[in-house]
Design an enzyme around this catalytic site. Sequence first.
Site, short mmCIF file in Angstrom:
data_model
loop_
_atom_site.label_atom_id
_atom_site.label_comp_id
_atom_site.label_asym_id
_atom_site.label_seq_id
_atom_site.Cartn_x
_atom_site.Cartn_y
_atom_site.Cartn_z
N TYR A 136 0.82 -1.21 0.00
CA TYR A 136 0.00 0.00 0.00
C TYR A 136 0.85 1.26 0.00
O TYR A 136 0.44 2.28 -0.56
CB TYR A 136 -0.90 0.04 1.24
CG TYR A 136 -2.26 -0.59 1.08
CD1 TYR A 136 -2.37 -1.93 0.75
CD2 TYR A 136 -3.42 0.15 1.27
CE1 TYR A 136 -3.62 -2.52 0.62
CE2 TYR A 136 -4.66 -0.43 1.14
CZ TYR A 136 -4.76 -1.77 0.81
OH TYR A 136 -5.99 -2.34 0.68
N LYS A 186 2.62 -15.18 2.96
CA LYS A 186 2.88 -15.93 1.73
C LYS A 186 4.39 -16.19 1.68
O LYS A 186 5.09 -15.84 0.73
CB LYS A 186 2.37 -15.12 0.52
CG LYS A 186 2.42 -15.84 -0.81
CD LYS A 186 1.37 -16.94 -0.97
CE LYS A 186 1.57 -17.67 -2.29
NZ LYS A 186 0.75 -18.89 -2.40
N ASP A 218 -3.40 -18.06 0.66
CA ASP A 218 -4.34 -18.76 -0.21
C ASP A 218 -5.09 -19.84 0.57
O ASP A 218 -6.30 -19.99 0.46
CB ASP A 218 -3.63 -19.34 -1.46
CG ASP A 218 -2.37 -20.13 -1.14
OD1 ASP A 218 -1.89 -20.07 0.02
OD2 ASP A 218 -1.86 -20.82 -2.05
N ASP A 242 -6.88 -6.73 4.01
CA ASP A 242 -7.96 -6.07 3.27
C ASP A 242 -8.86 -7.11 2.62
O ASP A 242 -10.08 -7.09 2.73
CB ASP A 242 -7.34 -5.14 2.21
CG ASP A 242 -8.40 -4.44 1.37
OD1 ASP A 242 -9.39 -3.96 1.96
OD2 ASP A 242 -8.23 -4.38 0.14
N ASP A 246 -12.89 -8.66 3.90
CA ASP A 246 -14.11 -8.64 3.07
C ASP A 246 -14.70 -10.05 2.97
O ASP A 246 -15.91 -10.24 3.05
CB ASP A 246 -13.80 -8.14 1.65
CG ASP A 246 -13.99 -6.63 1.50
OD1 ASP A 246 -13.71 -5.90 2.47
OD2 ASP A 246 -14.41 -6.20 0.41
C1 IPM Z 1 -10.73 -0.90 3.53
C2 IPM Z 1 -10.85 -0.30 2.16
C3 IPM Z 1 -9.65 0.61 1.90
C4 IPM Z 1 -8.41 -0.25 1.93
C5 IPM Z 1 -9.72 1.43 0.60
C6 IPM Z 1 -10.96 2.30 0.55
C7 IPM Z 1 -8.50 2.27 0.38
O1 IPM Z 1 -10.97 -1.29 1.21
O2 IPM Z 1 -10.64 -0.14 4.51
O3 IPM Z 1 -10.75 -2.13 3.63
O4 IPM Z 1 -8.01 -0.85 0.92
O5 IPM Z 1 -7.80 -0.35 3.00
MG MG Z 2 -11.25 -3.21 2.02
#
Ligand code: IPM
Ligand code: MG
Length: 347
Positions: A136, A186, A218, A242, A246
């Site tokens: 990042y 990884k 993975d 990240d 999700d």
């Molecule tokens: C998160 C989001 C952010 C990230 C984006 C909006 C930059 O996806 O907070 O998970 O990648 O960290």
């Molecule tokens: Mg995110």
Amino acid sequence: MLIALLPGDGIGPEVVAEATRVLKAVVGDRLTFETAAVGGAAYKVHGHPLPPATLDLARKADAILFGAVGDPDCDKLERHLRPEQAILGLRKELTLFANLRPARLFPELADASALRPEVAEQIDMVIVRELNGDVYFGEKGMRKTASGRREGYDIMSYNEDEVARIARVGFETARVRKGKLCSVDKANVLETSQLWRDVVIEISSEYPDIELSHMYVDNAAMQLVRNPGQFDVIVTGNLFGDILSDQASMCAGSIGMLPSASLDSAQKGLYEPIHGSAPDIAGQGKANPLATILSAGMMLRYSLGLVAEADRIEAAVAKALAGGARSPDLGGRMTTTQMGDTVLAAL
Ligand code: IPM
Ligand code: MG
């Protein structure tokens, strides 16, 4: 105590409004609120996604409640002006390196999970994601190859101090839970990950009471779907965290349910739902405000020391769900405001 409200883009303002109503109901006039523009909304008015006044407010506030950033209108801007730079800038400028993303299944939502109910029921984990390093924040750019072809690059790196400090957050988090820490990397391919693994093992000598394991990312993605109940605390880097958070959110019902805390070493924090700005449903009252309401609860717990009030918020969310509160992401028809109303009524 001063709370900075940074609603941002898309559904951000709608969900932050509901969480603010809940905070006011629970904590009353012990909190004062100041709002500032962030993300694409700030760019459109001030020409920058993280204007100096917003950063100043974030610095002086006791805690920050953040909505979301991201706006398709801004996708063509130079990267440093894009909405996402606002949240990355806040994390970096305020040294918010530790991102706690708890994922658990509210039993009432077993049907909303992408997994079979008996598998989903087991989910109760915290993903500890590093936020200040990794690919990042490495050098990045566009260049031409020797033959004149376009090439994009992003450098991934972690130094040992960065790994050590997030590893300690992982071990400490496991210590107040079930005592199990899984470090995700990884290391079979990446040097960054090899150092990560070496340092996590070194730090583990400070935590003999914690059961440490390691998993390739993975495999972790696969295990999150196959048997998510095996995880207590996961500690991982910025990019893997990240993605895995999700994924964990959909296993636990909906991305509209997962809160997060981003903390510095003194527990100052920025609190935000893990979901994004969802421009496709912005302004339609379809957003689920529960992730932001739960983030406000985490804010009371971690940064403001208001533990009983945080418990009240979490109990009210559980009660609202038990009473049938369902936004569209949870298979229902309630609007954002109705969801907020239901939580307020349950308080
Ligand atoms: C998160 C989001 C952010 C990230 C984006 C909006 C930059 O996806 O907070 O998970 O990648 O960290
Ligand atoms: Mg995110």
